[in-house]
Design a protein around this motif. Structure first.
Motif, PDB file in Angstrom:
ATOM      1  N   TRP A  31       0.838  -1.201   0.000  1.00 36.09           N
ATOM      2  CA  TRP A  31       0.000   0.000   0.000  1.00 36.09           C
ATOM      3  C   TRP A  31       0.876   1.256   0.000  1.00 36.09           C
ATOM      4  O   TRP A  31       1.796   1.381   0.832  1.00 36.09           O
ATOM      5  N   THR A  33       0.354   4.116   1.202  1.00 39.35           N
ATOM      6  CA  THR A  33       0.321   4.802   2.500  1.00 39.35           C
ATOM      7  C   THR A  33       1.311   4.186   3.479  1.00 39.35           C
ATOM      8  O   THR A  33       1.885   4.885   4.317  1.00 39.35           O
ATOM      9  N   GLU A  81      -3.044   3.504   8.715  1.00 37.66           N
ATOM     10  CA  GLU A  81      -2.947   2.607   7.566  1.00 37.66           C
ATOM     11  C   GLU A  81      -1.900   1.510   7.803  1.00 37.66           C
ATOM     12  O   GLU A  81      -2.099   0.371   7.389  1.00 37.66           O
ATOM     13  N   ARG A  84      -3.476  -1.034  10.012  1.00 40.23           N
ATOM     14  CA  ARG A  84      -4.377  -1.876   9.224  1.00 40.23           C
ATOM     15  C   ARG A  84      -3.580  -2.909   8.415  1.00 40.23           C
ATOM     16  O   ARG A  84      -3.957  -4.084   8.334  1.00 40.23           O
ATOM     17  N   TRP A  85      -2.448  -2.493   7.846  1.00 36.79           N
ATOM     18  CA  TRP A  85      -1.552  -3.396   7.101  1.00 36.79           C
ATOM     19  C   TRP A  85      -1.055  -4.507   8.032  1.00 36.79           C
ATOM     20  O   TRP A  85      -1.050  -5.675   7.680  1.00 36.79           O
TER      21      TRP A  85
END
Length: 123
Positions: A31, A33, A81, A84-85
């Motif tokens: 991602w 981010t 983020e 979340r990853w």
């Protein structure tokens, strides 16, 4: 060549057998981010290798700032983020550190490995 104020880091964690394909797929498209959080935290030259016989993920990176632990907590571990990853990727891994419950917590998820030799060659 060394970067002033740089720190080399090597870390390991086990990859679950059933997660190999998914882990490779997700890392083929990290991602943006998450990459941005690493850049903000002065992390460069980051690679992850997989040693299948021992099921080990081996991460290497350079930190070019002067407060690795503080910056990591503020710019990486606190990033929503990135959290979340980690929820996705931590489920694919097994920490080697007793008491570890996930990335960004008090007990490190990845085990830091000490450097025992370095050869940089001539500049």
């Amino acid at each position: 060549m060394s970067v002033p104020h740089s720190k080399r880091i090597c870390q390991i964690v086990k990859l679950k057998d059933e997660a190999v394909a998914e882990y490779m797929d997700i890392h083929a498209n990290v991602w943006p981010t998450v990459l941005a959080a690493l850049e903000r935290a002065h992390v460069v030259d980051y690679s992850i290798y997989y040693h299948a016989p021992m099921k080990l993920l081996i991460a290497t990176m350079k930190y070019t700032g002067d407060d690795y632990e503080g910056i990591w907590r503020r710019w990486v571990a606190a990033d929503p983020e990135t959290q979340r990853w980690w929820k996705v990727t931590d489920g694919m891994q097994e920490s080697l550190n007793e008491g570890a419950t996930g990335s960004g917590k008090d007990v490190p998820w990845w085990t830091e490995v000490p450097e025992v030799f370095r050869f940089e060659g001539k500049p």
